[in-house]
Write an enzyme that holds these catalytic residues in place. Structure first.
Site, mmCIF file in Angstrom:
data_model
loop_
_atom_site.group_PDB
_atom_site.id
_atom_site.type_symbol
_atom_site.label_atom_id
_atom_site.label_comp_id
_atom_site.label_asym_id
_atom_site.label_seq_id
_atom_site.Cartn_x
_atom_site.Cartn_y
_atom_site.Cartn_z
ATOM 1 N N HIS A 157 0.801 -1.228 0.000
ATOM 2 C CA HIS A 157 0.000 0.000 0.000
ATOM 3 C C HIS A 157 0.834 1.278 0.000
ATOM 4 O O HIS A 157 0.423 2.303 -0.532
ATOM 5 C CB HIS A 157 -0.965 0.000 1.192
ATOM 6 C CG HIS A 157 -0.352 0.420 2.488
ATOM 7 N ND1 HIS A 157 0.496 -0.395 3.209
ATOM 8 C CD2 HIS A 157 -0.441 1.580 3.185
ATOM 9 C CE1 HIS A 157 0.873 0.230 4.304
ATOM 10 N NE2 HIS A 157 0.335 1.425 4.319
ATOM 11 N N ASP A 158 2.014 1.234 0.604
ATOM 12 C CA ASP A 158 2.846 2.440 0.720
ATOM 13 C C ASP A 158 4.032 2.449 -0.235
ATOM 14 O O ASP A 158 4.985 3.209 -0.040
ATOM 15 C CB ASP A 158 3.370 2.590 2.153
ATOM 16 C CG ASP A 158 2.583 3.621 2.956
ATOM 17 O OD1 ASP A 158 1.716 4.298 2.368
ATOM 18 O OD2 ASP A 158 2.827 3.742 4.176
ATOM 19 N N LYS A 161 5.913 5.557 -1.575
ATOM 20 C CA LYS A 161 6.889 6.332 -0.807
ATOM 21 C C LYS A 161 8.316 6.128 -1.313
ATOM 22 O O LYS A 161 9.215 6.886 -0.935
ATOM 23 C CB LYS A 161 6.787 5.985 0.681
ATOM 24 C CG LYS A 161 5.513 6.543 1.320
ATOM 25 C CD LYS A 161 5.453 6.274 2.819
ATOM 26 C CE LYS A 161 4.220 6.913 3.428
ATOM 27 N NZ LYS A 161 4.092 6.654 4.884
ATOM 28 N N HIS A 186 2.104 10.172 -2.494
ATOM 29 C CA HIS A 186 2.533 8.766 -2.511
ATOM 30 C C HIS A 186 1.441 7.778 -2.929
ATOM 31 O O HIS A 186 1.755 6.757 -3.548
ATOM 32 C CB HIS A 186 3.187 8.373 -1.170
ATOM 33 C CG HIS A 186 2.222 8.029 -0.077
ATOM 34 N ND1 HIS A 186 1.743 8.959 0.812
ATOM 35 C CD2 HIS A 186 1.654 6.839 0.294
ATOM 36 C CE1 HIS A 186 0.933 8.382 1.672
ATOM 37 N NE2 HIS A 186 0.854 7.100 1.387
ATOM 38 N N HIS A 211 -5.953 4.295 0.133
ATOM 39 C CA HIS A 211 -5.943 4.032 1.578
ATOM 40 C C HIS A 211 -6.007 5.288 2.435
ATOM 41 O O HIS A 211 -6.211 5.200 3.647
ATOM 42 C CB HIS A 211 -4.732 3.168 1.972
ATOM 43 C CG HIS A 211 -3.398 3.795 1.745
ATOM 44 N ND1 HIS A 211 -2.779 3.807 0.519
ATOM 45 C CD2 HIS A 211 -2.547 4.437 2.595
ATOM 46 C CE1 HIS A 211 -1.608 4.404 0.620
ATOM 47 N NE2 HIS A 211 -1.448 4.796 1.873
ATOM 48 N N HIS A 212 -5.855 6.468 1.822
ATOM 49 C CA HIS A 212 -6.042 7.723 2.565
ATOM 50 C C HIS A 212 -7.327 8.436 2.174
ATOM 51 O O HIS A 212 -7.565 9.561 2.616
ATOM 52 C CB HIS A 212 -4.848 8.660 2.338
ATOM 53 C CG HIS A 212 -3.624 8.258 3.106
ATOM 54 N ND1 HIS A 212 -3.554 8.303 4.484
ATOM 55 C CD2 HIS A 212 -2.420 7.797 2.685
ATOM 56 C CE1 HIS A 212 -2.354 7.893 4.874
ATOM 57 N NE2 HIS A 212 -1.655 7.567 3.806
ATOM 58 N N ASP A 240 -4.120 0.907 8.466
ATOM 59 C CA ASP A 240 -3.104 1.949 8.353
ATOM 60 C C ASP A 240 -3.190 2.923 9.525
ATOM 61 O O ASP A 240 -2.179 3.273 10.140
ATOM 62 C CB ASP A 240 -3.295 2.695 7.023
ATOM 63 C CG ASP A 240 -2.237 3.753 6.787
ATOM 64 O OD1 ASP A 240 -1.032 3.413 6.818
ATOM 65 O OD2 ASP A 240 -2.599 4.926 6.572
#
Length: 338
Positions: A157-158, A161, A186, A211-212, A240
């Site tokens: 998911h990240d 970054k 990101h 996811h944000h 998260d």
């Protein structure tokens, strides 16, 4: 044969590459055997025994060691990914089985201790989100196929970054408006990276992108609303938040368990998917029954019962006395290993 393999070999780590009779590489050294993997491969017991020579059962190992190893593994894979985009697929044979084992870990306090350590946070966060998301997907009764996708989505998911500067990612203080704007890119970067070569399905890519995002449209990067966000992404969002808030960081200590669960409960009114959030808080606290917890006064109590209407304020045993935390000013700061 299958039943025997499941019973004897689940949780063991390969100390040698596992190859077929034709010499084809089936599983790499370091892979932790899981039930799905054992169902897919067609090898003899002798071949497995050779690849497992001297192996120890990872289920019996300390979860902290497993998490540390998985975080290092995903760091190495992400580094390879910068030069070879197909290197990312190694996650499914190396890191994913370990995460699936951790998601079934009953020593919850020890598991959380490993997940929340500030060392190697950037990569440990991927492990933490994946473990928690896998647990939540199971509690929500997602199909086995969808749960595996969500677990993999947590690991990835990240990934966006990787496109950000280390100075912004590791800054030990408040970010400037410009730096925060960079951070908010990101999810878009992650989606684009995962779409390269069409290696991953759209639902996995969306977990990196969304996811944000938040139910009320206040998230980022596209301010999507509840009906636009993929269900998998809603699971990742809760995982998260939980891992990010409870983890120690270079610039702050993690928040108390009570504060984080209360935040998730409060955020279910508009920000996080309400059914998912309520399930997470309730099931997490149910899993905590029988565990020991540090209270806000520094004393240690055993969690003996949770109240369905107020799970974050359970009944605890302290000095042989049963106490309803909801009727006091005490709260749980963290779970501790007995």
């Amino acid at each position: 044969m299958i039943a025997e393999l499941h019973q004897r070999y689940i949780g063991l780590e390969l100390l040698h590459d596992l190859v077929s009779d034709e010499g084809t590489l089936l599983l790499k050294r370091g892979t932790v055997l899981s039930e799905p993997l054992l169902r897919k491969i067609n090898v003899s017991v002798d071949q497995l025994e050779y690849a497992l020579q001297g192996a120890s059962n990872k289920n019996k190992d300390n979860p902290i060691d497993l998490i540390e190893g998985a975080a290092n593994e995903i760091r190495d894979i992400f580094e390879k990914f910068k030069k070879d985009k197909h290197a990312l697929t190694q996650i499914e044979s190396t890191v994913l089985p370990t995460v699936e084992l951790l998601a079934r870990e009953e020593r919850l306090a020890t598991l959380l201790e490993g997940l929340f350590d500030k060392d190697n946070y950037t990569y440990r966060h991927n492990i933490g989100v994946s473990v928690v998301a896998s647990m939540l997907a199971n509690w929500l009764h997602f199909s086995e196929e969808d749960r595996k996708k969500i677990t993999l989505g947590g690991l990835l998911h990240d990934i966006g970054k990787l496109e950000l500067s280390d100075g912004v990612l590791t800054k030990p203080g408040r970010l400037s408006n410009e730096e925060f704007a960079e951070i908010k890119m990101h999810p878009t970067y992650g989606y684009e990276l995962l779409k390269i070569g069409s290696i991953y399905s759209e639902d996995i890519c969306l977990m990196a992108l969304e996811h944000h995002e938040r139910e009320d449209g206040t998230g980022y990067p596209y301010q999507k609303g509840a009906n636009e966000i993929h269900p998998f992404s809603k699971v990742i969002a809760i995982a998260d938040v939980f891992h990010a808030m409870t983890s120690d960081r270079v610039y702050r200590k993690g928040h108390s368990l009570y504060a984080v669960l209360k935040h998730i409960k409060d955020e279910s009114f508009g920000k996080l998917e309400p059914t998912y959030a309520a399930m997470f808080v309730t099931k997490f606290m149910e899993l905590s029954i029988g565990q020991y917890a540090e209270l806000s006064n520094g004393e240690v109590a055993e969690i003996v019962f949770i109240f369905p209407q107020d799970p974050i304020n359970p009944l605890v045993r302290l000095h042989d006395e049963l106490i309803e935390l909801g009727k006091t000013n005490l709260y749980i700061t963290k779970l501790i290993a007995s």
